[in-house]
Write an enzyme that holds these catalytic residues in place. Sequence first.
Site, PDB file in Angstrom:
ATOM      1  CB  SER A  49      18.108  -4.148   3.258  1.00  0.00           C
ATOM      2  OG  SER A  49      18.832  -2.973   3.570  1.00  0.00           O
TER       3      SER A  49
ATOM      4  CB  ILE B  38      14.655   3.298  -1.646  1.00  0.00           C
ATOM      5  CG1 ILE B  38      15.605   2.175  -2.084  1.00  0.00           C
ATOM      6  CG2 ILE B  38      13.629   3.604  -2.734  1.00  0.00           C
ATOM      7  CD1 ILE B  38      16.422   2.457  -3.330  1.00  0.00           C
TER       8      ILE B  38
ATOM      9  CE1 TYR C 171      14.496  -3.122   7.397  1.00  0.00           C
ATOM     10  CE2 TYR C 171      16.761  -2.671   6.725  1.00  0.00           C
ATOM     11  CZ  TYR C 171      15.412  -2.743   6.426  1.00  0.00           C
ATOM     12  OH  TYR C 171      14.974  -2.459   5.148  1.00  0.00           O
TER      13      TYR C 171
ATOM     14  CB  ALA D   2      19.609 -10.040  12.339  1.00  0.00           C
TER      15      ALA D   2
ATOM     16  CB  SER E 207      -0.957   0.008   1.207  1.00  0.00           C
ATOM     17  OG  SER E 207      -0.226   0.028   2.421  1.00  0.00           O
TER      18      SER E 207
END
Length: 244
Positions: A141, A187, A154, A156, A13
């Site tokens: 990422s 980004i 994050y 990990a 979304s």
Amino acid sequence: MLNGKVAVVTGGSRGIGRAVCTRLAQAGADVALLYASSAEKAEAAAQELRIYGVRAVAYACRVEDQQETADTVAAVVKDFGRIDILVNNAGITRDKLMLSMKEADFDDVLNVNLKGVYHMIRQVYPLFARQKSGKIINISSVSGLIGNAGQVNYSASKAGIIGLTKSVARELASRGICCNAVAPGFIQTDMTEKFTENESLLGSIPMKRMGRPEEVAGLVLFLASEQSDYITGEVIRIDGGLAM
């Protein structure tokens, strides 16, 4: 390019997920857009996709919940008849230095970002195996490749996605199913808004700018298309050279 295909996009979304949904719809794919919070935003996103003459339906689904993913995938199959493409994009952050990070901060991020990918792939796995086709694209990422201070949880989770991607790719390759990961750098989304004016951060990126969600979506479209039928188990960075 994707006419007649059905794509499921988690976290569809907003941000990268919304851009991915748009690019897939522009290519002719019907889209099942999964969201976790705002039904209003999700329905608005689905309505925009219908402009391209495709079917688009928004489904509330917390990917960290096994039963919700099972029920949602069953609903998508009932509504659309099949699934051809799965894009695992849903993700959250709870950034803190490790010394300050509570166990709940670690668990929440791992449950959504990594376990959510496991749940979604687990549900489409038998469908793809029976039809001997399918594309799985997992959004990882560069933090999962090089780490990032304040993002132990994050990083990990995103590193885990890479290992999961390669293992699933090996399991399903003989059935003609591709599983790949995309590793974005910085980004321009609401998640990275606080970094947009950070000159030292932008200076660390060889291309001297943040990426656009549409650029990530273009890479996802390639991996979802027949042009990538012989690519599997890959992790493709899209980071302006940040992690090279």
